[in-house]
Design an enzyme around this catalytic site. Structure first.
Site, PDB file in Angstrom:
ATOM      1  N   GLU A 107       0.794  -1.163  -0.402  1.00 57.40           N
ATOM      2  CA  GLU A 107      -0.089   0.288  -0.213  1.00 57.40           C
ATOM      3  C   GLU A 107       1.400   1.304   0.213  1.00 57.40           C
ATOM      4  O   GLU A 107       1.209   1.420   1.031  1.00 57.40           O
ATOM      5  CB  GLU A 107      -1.026   0.185   1.330  1.00 57.40           C
ATOM      6  CG  GLU A 107      -2.478  -0.647   1.053  1.00 57.40           C
ATOM      7  CD  GLU A 107      -3.032  -0.647   2.727  1.00 57.40           C
ATOM      8  OE1 GLU A 107      -3.828  -0.852   1.832  1.00 57.40           O
ATOM      9  OE2 GLU A 107      -2.916  -0.644   3.001  1.00 57.40           O
ATOM     10  N   ASN A 141      -6.400  -2.482   6.181  1.00 55.16           N
ATOM     11  CA  ASN A 141      -6.442  -2.658   7.590  1.00 55.16           C
ATOM     12  C   ASN A 141      -7.988  -2.268   8.048  1.00 55.16           C
ATOM     13  O   ASN A 141      -9.072  -3.259   8.831  1.00 55.16           O
ATOM     14  CB  ASN A 141      -5.215  -2.313   8.124  1.00 55.16           C
ATOM     15  CG  ASN A 141      -4.545  -3.302   8.427  1.00 55.16           C
ATOM     16  OD1 ASN A 141      -4.611  -4.604   7.770  1.00 55.16           O
ATOM     17  ND2 ASN A 141      -3.251  -3.051   9.197  1.00 55.16           N
TER      18      ASN A 141
END
Ligand code: 3HC
Ligand code: NAI
Length: 662
Positions: free
Chosen positions: A447, A485
């Site tokens: 990411e 997440n």
């Protein structure tokens, strides 16, 4: 789009030229067929060399064409190959850099194949939920034997030119200029053996000591070795069937069987999902407002912290040929990190993936030091110290003073605010998040977190770095939990919610594994540590609702694998989750306190719907609020980082499919 045809002493050199990868689309097939038919009709031409422009041979059939069945009369790659097959003239494929899928199939139909050293060959169709559909399943086994052909097509991995030659796929490997070598070969074979049709050969099993009558056993074994049809193995079983046909049927009938199997697959939902993943991955680097200028290259790196992540990140750099200096104040930890690096490369040597020399070189490219001052020359520094804002702020302030002005400073934080770290520096435009996943040297996802001041150049450098590291880099805005997440929290919450309603954790895990997830949510909890989850929950109001059960498990120190008990219990030294009645009792108590009534009638479908529904709802919010650029980016994060089944295309693709069929 162009097909160049040049004559050289009775040989027509036909060059595939359809940028960027010479994909053989329907439209391009029509042009190619016309060119080849003209060569056939020309009595001055006795041989044809097929080669590619744009530095490669061909990336295969055009995947964009697969969404619609060709209208009657449309030319396809099958027609191109049929033209080669029925030709009376000598065909030689002169290959360079890349020949994939339909590109290899076209080459297999030629009489001879020559490649420049380093050319890669592969049948990646399986990764698109397909099998080769232009004769590959029939010609490849005839050329290199059923066993090697199956292995190559089932894995979808590339073969290097030299390996391909050893297996019999290629006639020659040359240092350069495959076309010149093809012309020389044609001159040599003109009288003696101008035609060598692969289709005229018989398929051998290719297994020492086994004759063809053993085929049923070999086929049965192959079916057993691939995943079940409903767990991503749908194309693999059809591939085995097609190769079996190459052994048992005459070429034309085997080819018809392959076409039928391919045509079924190309219309299937799993293949559509996998093709979506293919194109979503190629969209990642397209950032609105970001000019495709060549960013400065990264040729040296620094890593701060030699823990689990820092060490994995250093190995990832080493694998990409980027030397790194790793800073770690704790000497014992340096020893452990060195062991990890050594163990990792030794394993690669054992598996035959690296030579001793390569492993040694990569190991030597990682240097461990105690002082941040050693990072003055690095082009990029990735901070991977404890997940603690104050610790990270201190590191960023020091790094800003030490690193060269042009250096990029990145944090591997999972949840902390990148802007707060950038604010500690005088170069906020050169600060961003690089969120690697554990193990960082293996997991494909990265990411790339864009802070409010991160410059376009810094972002472009990070996107290019992801490619160099052979990772899929997904850009996320700087928001709590980034993309992956953030979604995981609501997914976990949905799983806990079901458990509070009395659904056994092991059932929830089993249902999600049957859905195709690499791991059930509770096994994943136990692996990553319930304490980590609890700590992150504490400081973050963004997490929608806290569960008393997480607090309770935390208080009982049931952190997961690391404490021998979490949701499941674990025998000493084992990672095997064992259902634990203690957890069930804790769940019952906490649910009763919260007034949640048990629901004995929860179906498997409801479990899937609630868990995927949680992912989809946050995913939609992330796209709406601009944290993720596109639904496809979310799919890539979940497929590559969180074990979402690729044949379901990722949560957002899955949602759109559910909606389409509702
Ligand atoms: N069809 C359509 N487009 C393709 C393509 C294909 N087979 N292969 C690549 N492209 C496009 C990509 O979408 C991308 O387009 P964009 O610039 O608009 O985003 C562009 O070509 C460049 O692709 P990459 O960014 O991936 O470029 P790289 O240089 O990194 O890699 C490659 C080149 C190795 C050829 C890689 O693109 C690749 O692996 N392509 C897929 C190959 C494949 O799966 N081939 C099998 C096709 S199915 C088939 O042949 C069926 C047959 O059996 C009938
Ligand atoms: P870890 O605890 O294994 O390693 C941290 C290391 O940093 C320790 O060796 C410590 O001695 C060192 N360190 C602490 N302060 C330092 C300093 N000032 N200078 C140099 N070294 C220092 O932690 P882990 O798991 O490697 O995590 C590191 C970061 O990566 C955290 O931000 C974490 O959130 C993030 N992360 C962790 C993942 C995981 O699954 N472990 C996944 C993705 C991100």
């Amino acid at each position: 789009m162009n097909v160049a045809a040049v004559d050289r002493a009775g040989v027509r050199v036909v060059t595939l030229d359809n940028p960027p990868v010479n994909a053989i689309s329907f439209a391009y097939s029509a042009a190619l067929v016309a060119t080849l038919e003209a060569a056939e009709a020309d009595t001055g031409v006795h041989a044809i060399v097929l080669t590619g422009a744009n530095g490669l041979f061909s990336g295969g059939a055009d995947i964009n064409d697969f969404t619609t069945a060709p209208a009657a009369g449309t030319k396809t790659i099958r027609d191109v190959i049929a033209t080669v097959e029925k030709s009376a003239k000598t065909y030689v494929a002169a290959l360079e850099k890349t020949a994939l899928g339909g590109g290899v199939e076209l080459a297999l139909a030629c009489d001879y194949r020559i490649a420049v050293a380093g050319t890669k060959f592969g049948f990646p169709e399986i990764k698109l939920g397909l099998i080769p559909g232009a004769g590959g399943t029939q010609r490849l086994p005839r050329l290199i034997g059923a066993q090697d052909a199956l292995q190559m097509m089932l894995k979808g991995d590339n073969l290097d030119a030299e390996e391909a030659r050893k297996k019999g796929l290629l006639d020659e490997v040359v240092a350069s200029d495959a076309v010149a070598a093809a012309l020389a070969l044609i001159a040599r074979v003109r009288e003696r053996a101008p035609k060598r049709r692969t289709s005229a050969r018989r398929t051998e099993l290719g297994i020492a000591g086994l004759a063809l009558f053993a085929t049923p056993f070999v086929v049965a074994q192959a079916h057993k070795m691939v995943p079940p049809e409903d767990r991503g193995g749908f194309a693999a079983h059809k591939l085995v069937d097609a190769v079996e046909a190459s052994i048992e049927l005459e070429f034309p009938r085997g080819l018809a069987r392959e076409y039928r199997l391919f045509d079924e697959l190309v219309r299937s939902a799993p293949s559509a999902a996998l093709r979506h993943v293919f194109f979503a991955e190629r969209e990642l680097g397209k950032i609105p407002g970001l000019e495709p200028a060549a960013p400065p290259a990264i040729s040296s790196a620094g890593v701060v912290g030699a823990g689990t992540m820092g060490t994995g990140i250093a190995i990832a750099f080493a694998n990409a040929g980027i030397p790194s200096v790793v800073i770690e104040p704790n000497d014992d930890q340096i020893e452990r990190a060195k062991q990890m690096v050594f163990g990792m490369f030794a394993h690669q040597v054992q598996r035959g993936r690296l030579t001793q020399e390569e492993a040694w070189e990569r190991g030597q490219s990682i240097r461990f030091e105690n002082e941040l001052g050693e990072l003055a020359q690095a082009d990029i520094v990735v901070e991977a110290v404890f997940e603690n804002m104050e610790a990270k702020k201190a590191v960023f302030a020091q790094l800003d003073a030490i690193a060269k002005p042009a250096a990029i400073l990145a944090s591997n934080t999972s949840t902390l605010d990148i802007d707060a770290l950038a604010a500690m520096t005088k170069r906020p435009e050169r600060v961003l998040g690089l969120h690697f996943f554990v193990p960082a040297n293996i997991m494909k996802l990265l990411e790339i977190v864009r802070g409010k001041d991160t410059s376009a150049e810094t972002l472009a450098t990070a996107i290019a770095l992801a490619k160099t590291l052979r990772k899929v880099g997904v850009v996320s805005a700087n928001a709590f939990g980034f993309i992956g997440n953030r979604m995981l929290f609501d997914y976990a919450r949905a799983a806990i919610g079901l458990a509070e309603e009395g659904v056994a954790p092991e059932r929830i895990d089993r249902v999600m594994k049957d859905f195709g997830m690499a791991m059930g949510p509770f096994a994943m909890f136990d692996l990553s540590g319930l304490d980590v989850f609890w700590h992150i929950e504490q400081g973050n109001p963004q997490v929608r609702s806290r569960s008393a059960i997480v607090d309770r498990l935390y208080r009982e120190k049931r952190f997961g694998q690391k404490t021998g008990a979490g949701i499941y219990r674990y025998e000493k030294g084992s990672r095997e989750p064992i259902p634990d009645p203690v957890t069930i009792e804790l769940l019952r108590e906490e649910a009763a306190k919260a007034g949640i009534a048990p629901r004995p009638d929860v179906s498997d479908a409801e479990i899937v719907q609630r868990l995927t529904g949680a992912l989809i709802a946050v995913g939609e919010e992330l796209v709406r609020t601009g944290v993720a650029l596109r639904p496809g980016d979310i799919d890539i994060v979940y497929v590559y980082g969180y074990g979402f089944p690729p044949h379901r295309g990722g949560p957002m693709w899955y949602a759109s499919e559910q909606l389409a069929h509702a």
